[in-house]
Scaffold this motif. Structure first.
Motif, mmCIF file in Angstrom:
data_model
loop_
_atom_site.group_PDB
_atom_site.id
_atom_site.type_symbol
_atom_site.label_atom_id
_atom_site.label_comp_id
_atom_site.label_asym_id
_atom_site.label_seq_id
_atom_site.Cartn_x
_atom_site.Cartn_y
_atom_site.Cartn_z
ATOM 1 N N HIS A 60 -5.660 -2.062 6.120
ATOM 2 C CA HIS A 60 -5.587 -3.369 5.470
ATOM 3 C C HIS A 60 -6.057 -3.274 4.025
ATOM 4 C CE1 HIS A 60 -4.222 -6.119 8.654
ATOM 5 N NE2 HIS A 60 -4.735 -5.218 9.462
ATOM 6 N N GLY A 61 -5.510 -2.278 3.332
ATOM 7 C CA GLY A 61 -5.803 -2.145 1.916
ATOM 8 C C GLY A 61 -5.163 -3.266 1.118
ATOM 9 N N ALA A 117 0.856 -1.194 0.000
ATOM 10 C CA ALA A 117 0.000 0.000 0.000
ATOM 11 C C ALA A 117 0.889 1.239 0.000
ATOM 12 C CB ALA A 117 -0.920 0.006 1.217
ATOM 13 N N TYR A 140 -2.209 6.133 10.866
ATOM 14 C CA TYR A 140 -2.759 6.279 9.524
ATOM 15 C C TYR A 140 -3.314 7.691 9.356
ATOM 16 C CZ TYR A 140 -2.319 1.314 10.248
ATOM 17 O OH TYR A 140 -1.819 0.060 10.565
ATOM 18 N N ASN A 152 -2.809 5.261 -0.218
ATOM 19 C CA ASN A 152 -3.309 3.913 0.078
ATOM 20 C C ASN A 152 -2.739 3.362 1.372
ATOM 21 O OD1 ASN A 152 -4.781 3.936 -2.269
ATOM 22 N ND2 ASN A 152 -3.451 2.525 -3.400
ATOM 23 N N SER A 153 -1.552 3.834 1.781
ATOM 24 C CA SER A 153 -0.944 3.332 3.011
ATOM 25 C C SER A 153 -1.658 3.843 4.253
ATOM 26 C CB SER A 153 0.544 3.685 3.061
ATOM 27 O OG SER A 153 0.749 5.081 3.123
ATOM 28 N N ARG A 183 -4.734 3.275 4.646
ATOM 29 C CA ARG A 183 -5.794 2.279 4.828
ATOM 30 C C ARG A 183 -5.156 1.049 5.465
ATOM 31 N NH1 ARG A 183 -7.806 3.006 -1.432
ATOM 32 N NH2 ARG A 183 -8.499 5.196 -1.221
ATOM 33 N N GLU A 214 -5.084 10.090 6.859
ATOM 34 C CA GLU A 214 -5.919 10.077 5.665
ATOM 35 C C GLU A 214 -5.394 11.056 4.617
ATOM 36 O OE1 GLU A 214 -8.843 8.758 3.189
ATOM 37 O OE2 GLU A 214 -8.436 8.011 5.209
#
Length: 345
Positions: A186-187, A177, A311, A181-182, A184, A313
């Motif tokens: 558990h993307g 990710a 995380y 995307n990182s 998220r 956003e």
């Protein structure tokens, strides 16, 4: 009969119908997509259809009975009396099918899982070997190109590296990710092209003799802003706080709180949204849990992940994950790959 079955019998009030495949493997060594194991006071019966009959008859210490492919429907007509079933695994439809005959079904939870949570010497050896393979894969990964490739392409390379290093299989779908995307937790690896100046979370593991490893590292693809660097330092400190808290007799809530408290005392309060970790073994996620909702107490022989994260956003994310075993003096960390903030090309 093997000691695992004997220990299970000590907790039973009635025969137990085991249908979770991981529990069947743990108790008998039998692997199948369509099987059940009935543990009774004086015998163990293994049920499966024709496709697995040869393998089933070769299992020592059980009485094999061949069934129709519609396994639960067959068992409903074959069994009777008071029998426990794995309520956390059997679906409502499965419950209705089993109950359509003469079985008096009794819901039971966690009986085999509690045994599985404490690993024996052979289990620990397999997990440790899986972790050692993971260390070598991550070391080789630092020499791979990231920038300009898609997350999915890097994930595919990781799977090939596990194969090259002697893993039996990947333990789960590898997470790569990058950038936003990182953020998220558990993307999934996507077709996004990895750019420069981003964080890239890689979460990967493999199996050895059916037992899993699960390791996460966060890389950068060049210079990232100071906030992400500070977040990395906080996550690393939070993981150490988790290590310091994990001991036999400590409950999962308190272990989680030790790491979470450290994050919440910084500007990143509220950005660590998942649990600190989970048990690891025949399944990637099993007992015991380290989280705000855990009902588990740690014991010697537990293997757990320790994986705090932050995380942000739209900006990026950080997660660092190791696999540790609870020992008499504290813990032993099976994950050896370094944890400085590594920049990849």
């Amino acid at each position: 009969m093997n000691s695992r079955v004997e220990r299970l019998r000590e907790s039973l009030e009635e025969p137990l119908l085991v249908t979770n495949p991981a529990n069947i493997v743990y108790l008998s060594g039998f692997r199948s997509s369509n099987a059940a194991l009935l543990v009774e006071p004086d015998r163990v019966r293994l049920f499966s259809d024709f496709r697995y009959s040869g393998a089933g008859r070769a299992v020592e210490g059980v009485e094999f009975e061949e069934t129709k492919r519609a396994l639960l429907n067959d068992l409903a007509g074959r069994l009777s009396g008071r029998i426990g079933f794995e309520a956390d695994f059997v679906s409502n439809a499965g419950y209705e099918t089993l109950g359509s005959g003469s079985i008096d079904l009794v819901p039971r939870r966690g009986l085999v899982e509690r045994l599985r949570a404490v690993k024996d010497r052979d289990e620990l050896a397999s997990i440790k070997r899986a972790c050692e393979i993971g260390d070598r894969v991550y070391e080789r990964l630092t020499g791979e190109r990231f920038v300009g490739r898609t997350e999915r392409d890097v994930a595919w390379t990781i799977a090939q590296l596990f194969h090259d290093e002697g893993a039996d299989a990947v333990a789960f779908e590898t997470i790569v990710a990058s950038g936003p995307n990182s953020a998220r937790p558990h993307g999934r690896a996507t077709r996004r092209e990895i750019g420069r100046g981003e964080t890239v979370i890689v979460d990967a593991g493999c199996t050895v003799n059916g037992y899993s490893s699960d390791c996460t590292r966060t890389f950068t693809t060049g210079t990232v802003d100071g906030v992400l660097k500070e977040a990395y330092a906080v996550v690393l400190a939070a993981q150490q706080a988790g290590f310091d808290a994990i001991r036999a007799g400590v409950n999962g809530i308190d272990a989680d709180a030790a790491a979470r408290r450290l994050v919440d005392e910084t500007q990143f309060a509220g950005t660590f949204g998942h649990g600190l970790g989970h048990g690891l073994g025949l399944e990637v996620h099993e007992a015991p849990r380290l989280s705000t909702e855990s009902e588990d107490t740690l014991a010697i022989g537990n293997v757990v992940t320790v994986e705090p994260g932050i995380y942000l956003e739209g900006r990026g994310g950080i997660r660092i994950e190791d696999d540790v075993v609870v020992t008499e003096p504290g813990i032993e960390n099976y994950t050896g790959f370094r944890k400085d903030l590594i920049t990849v090309d």
